[in-house]
Design a protein around this motif. Sequence first.
Motif, short mmCIF file in Angstrom:
data_model
loop_
_atom_site.label_atom_id
_atom_site.label_comp_id
_atom_site.label_asym_id
_atom_site.label_seq_id
_atom_site.Cartn_x
_atom_site.Cartn_y
_atom_site.Cartn_z
N LYS A 125 0.84 -1.21 0.00
CA LYS A 125 0.00 0.00 0.00
C LYS A 125 0.87 1.26 0.00
N ASP A 126 0.28 2.38 -0.46
CA ASP A 126 0.93 3.70 -0.42
C ASP A 126 2.37 3.65 -0.88
N MET A 127 2.55 3.15 -2.06
CA MET A 127 3.92 2.98 -2.55
C MET A 127 4.57 4.33 -2.82
N ASN A 128 5.72 4.57 -2.20
CA ASN A 128 6.41 5.82 -2.51
C ASN A 128 7.38 5.59 -3.67
N VAL A 129 8.02 6.66 -4.10
CA VAL A 129 8.83 6.58 -5.32
C VAL A 129 9.92 5.54 -5.20
N SER A 130 10.65 5.54 -4.06
CA SER A 130 11.80 4.65 -3.97
C SER A 130 11.35 3.19 -3.91
N LEU A 131 10.20 2.94 -3.27
CA LEU A 131 9.69 1.57 -3.22
C LEU A 131 9.29 1.13 -4.62
N GLN A 132 8.68 2.06 -5.34
CA GLN A 132 8.28 1.76 -6.72
C GLN A 132 9.52 1.47 -7.57
N ALA A 133 10.56 2.30 -7.38
CA ALA A 133 11.80 2.10 -8.14
C ALA A 133 12.41 0.76 -7.78
N GLU A 134 12.31 0.40 -6.51
CA GLU A 134 12.85 -0.90 -6.06
C GLU A 134 12.11 -2.03 -6.77
N ASN A 135 10.79 -1.84 -6.90
CA ASN A 135 9.96 -2.81 -7.61
C ASN A 135 10.45 -2.97 -9.06
N PHE A 136 10.65 -1.82 -9.73
CA PHE A 136 11.13 -1.87 -11.13
C PHE A 136 12.50 -2.51 -11.20
N ASP A 170 -8.15 6.93 -9.31
CA ASP A 170 -6.77 7.15 -8.83
C ASP A 170 -5.89 5.94 -9.14
N LYS A 171 -6.48 4.72 -9.04
CA LYS A 171 -5.75 3.49 -9.36
C LYS A 171 -5.42 3.47 -10.85
N GLN A 172 -6.42 3.86 -11.66
CA GLN A 172 -6.22 3.87 -13.11
C GLN A 172 -5.05 4.79 -13.48
N GLU A 173 -5.04 5.98 -12.85
CA GLU A 173 -3.99 6.95 -13.18
C GLU A 173 -2.61 6.44 -12.76
N LYS A 174 -2.54 5.81 -11.59
CA LYS A 174 -1.27 5.29 -11.08
C LYS A 174 -0.73 4.21 -12.03
N GLU A 178 2.65 4.42 -14.46
CA GLU A 178 3.68 3.37 -14.38
C GLU A 178 3.95 2.78 -15.76
N THR A 179 2.87 2.56 -16.50
CA THR A 179 2.98 1.94 -17.82
C THR A 179 3.79 2.84 -18.76
N LEU A 180 3.47 4.14 -18.74
CA LEU A 180 4.21 5.09 -19.59
C LEU A 180 5.65 5.21 -19.15
N TYR A 181 5.87 5.08 -17.82
CA TYR A 181 7.20 5.30 -17.26
C TYR A 181 8.15 4.16 -17.60
N ILE A 182 7.66 2.91 -17.50
CA ILE A 182 8.62 1.82 -17.70
C ILE A 182 8.17 0.72 -18.67
N TYR A 183 6.86 0.36 -18.68
CA TYR A 183 6.47 -0.80 -19.50
C TYR A 183 6.49 -0.51 -20.99
N ALA A 184 5.97 0.67 -21.40
CA ALA A 184 5.99 1.00 -22.83
C ALA A 184 7.43 1.11 -23.35
N LYS A 196 3.82 -1.73 -27.64
CA LYS A 196 4.25 -0.43 -27.13
C LYS A 196 3.22 0.64 -27.48
N THR A 197 2.77 0.64 -28.76
CA THR A 197 1.80 1.64 -29.23
C THR A 197 0.49 1.53 -28.46
N GLU A 198 0.02 0.28 -28.27
CA GLU A 198 -1.25 0.08 -27.57
C GLU A 198 -1.14 0.52 -26.11
N LEU A 199 0.00 0.20 -25.47
CA LEU A 199 0.21 0.60 -24.07
C LEU A 199 0.20 2.12 -23.93
#
Length: 739
Positions: A125-136, A170-174, A178-184, A196-199
């Motif tokens: 829950k409440d993932m902050n930036v560094s935790l998110q980066a750790e996930n990536f 809010d979940k959709q936006e998060k 994330e998708t634009l930041y790393i998955y695409a 990539k285009t569809e994402l």
Amino acid sequence: MTDEAIEKENAAITKAYKELLKVSYTTLSDDDKKLIRKAFGVAIDGHKDQRRKSGEAYIFHPLAVAKIVAQEIGLDATSIAAALLHDVVEDSPNYSVKDIEKQFGKTIATIVDGLTKISSLSKEKDMNVSLQAENFRKMLLTLNDDVRVIIIKIADRLHNMQTMAAMRPDKQEKIASETLYIYAPLAHRIGLYNIKTELEDLSLKYTEPEVYNDLYDKIKESKEEQDKYIKAFSEVIRNSLDKENFEYTIKGRPKSIFSIRKKMLNQGVSFDEVYDKFAIRIIYKSDEANEKFFAWKIYSVVTDHFRPNPIRLRDWISSPKSTGYEALHITVMGPKGRWVEVQIRSERMNEIAEKGYAAHYKYKQNKEKEDNLDSWINKLQEALENPHSNAVDFVEQFKLNLYSQEIFVFTPTGELKSLPKGATSLDFAFNIHTEIGMRTRGAKVNGKLVPLSHELQSGDQVDILTSESAKPNANWLDYATTARARSKIKSALKEDKKRIGEDGKEILRRKLKQLKITLNESSTNELVNYFKLKTSLDLFYRVGIGTIDNTMLKNYAASRSNALMSFIKNKISRKAPIKKEDLEKEEVTAKYDSLVFGKEEEKLDYKISNCCNPIPGDDVFGFLTVNEGIKIHKKNCPNALSLQSNYAYRIMQAKWVDSTQQEFLAQIKVTGIDHIGLVSDITSIISDNMHVNMKSLSFESEDGLFSGKINVVVKNNTIIKKLLEKLKKINGIDKVTRV
């Protein structure tokens, strides 16, 4: 649910399963089908009690992911089975990775384990930036185990994006961010351009819904007219290609909503002004021997009818992209004065462009030459080597190498090298070999000497000049842009600090001996506390560079001799004892005790703003207020965006620095009697001093007397004093002063 509804759902599940087998890109053998059937059975059992937010049975999700893996990405039966099982270990207590290994073997178990590790972090829950980066970071580390982990994760993300309508905004936006930041970017880098285009389009739909819907409607409105235009344009080319007896197909290629939006923003134009919304793709049949010849023949047919834009020719056939993409792109002036992009690809090139990874390996078969994707994954090994680096930095650096456009440059022997756009001559040096990078002294581009920060352009020929005495310094991080170069420079600087620390430890041992103090664990701990540091390496490093000098150590010894004073001091300065593992950390920690402004890093008066209360070490900027002078805000302060967009002229660069590690420019004036070898004596003393970097020097001699000015960069006052003393001892020197 009623019996009828359950029966209907079961029929839909069976249909989806059969569809999966039917659409597979690879030909499935009987053994493959048995493996997929077995994985399907385990997935049904593992998810039997689960439903998605939309209300449908959970099993539809792994089935859809497996279908994307099979049809759109074109992976083999092993990957299809792993995709079906990707959530089983995480969601069902009845299955562990060991169970999967027992039933399906090590490969599938490794892939499922990789996917489970990635998911386990993202549920917090409440993932902050560094935790998110750790996930990536965890996800990117799985590239070393098996690239299929990442590919299935991308397919999983695509299906989640396609079925996100039932989620909270809010979940959709998060998830979209994330998708634009790393998955695409990852999909782009692995060569999955369609995904990539569809994402990207789906992300825009949730991050900027109004913009997305507006563009979607405009494209829909103009579709009929576009189709008509493309048909007329294609007809002209068809007639000529038929005369040449080519076997081919021509397809219209709609530009994605995301790329239209990007063009509008980058070029500051309206939808109607985006000039290459029209695009066609010519896909021709050819054996591999004639591929290139046919591509250029089709190019000449197209340009016979339509005038090409000379600066918009992209030859990805002679020099394929590092993703493995091959094609010839030209932009030509079509009827009614409209630009049309024409992509020319053989069937093989088209398959690689659409399927990426899978088609690479289908066509590669037993060829000796290392595949571009393989070499990229091998190069990543270096960026992933350092597990202690900051996760946010790591992900940022990794991202630099994902989406960057490429440039092609030549070595002195004419070998072609691919680098990200914006790469410098220093990046090129590290691209050739780490050792060459470490020993770089300068570079020649097209025969001319250039600085290490020189930005390279496609077609440049680069020659790196090396020297045994050259070594990385902190400024190199300003010149390097690629992850490989930056990670190597950072680890070299860290090693350098450790080496200075080792020297400092010996210096400290000697100095303490004179003060009748033994250097051991207890005295080290006391010293770290006394100087308000964090680790023993901090202490040794600062002694090594002269920040902690004799006077400071004598003061420490004096305070230590007073046992009561020492006891009270420890009580005050140390609420809790420093942990042994913290004390022995092999890194020089930053104290962030000083705030500096602008490129010149000046020290100015400032106030901390109340809206975000930045603390030393935060990323900050200065804002020049009307009545209260400079106020400091965090870069992610809620008011930062409006301040930066509305009052850009009042924004000042600012950063926290560790004043003990900061470097300062000092000027030394030297006068005396001139004699042969004097300049050599002066420069050798400066060069031999380990922590002094000479920026410039000028000498004048008149009637046997000389005067000189030397600009040096030093870390502190102690070093400059030592340097002045050494210079005074040179024969013939009369006066040495600091200006």
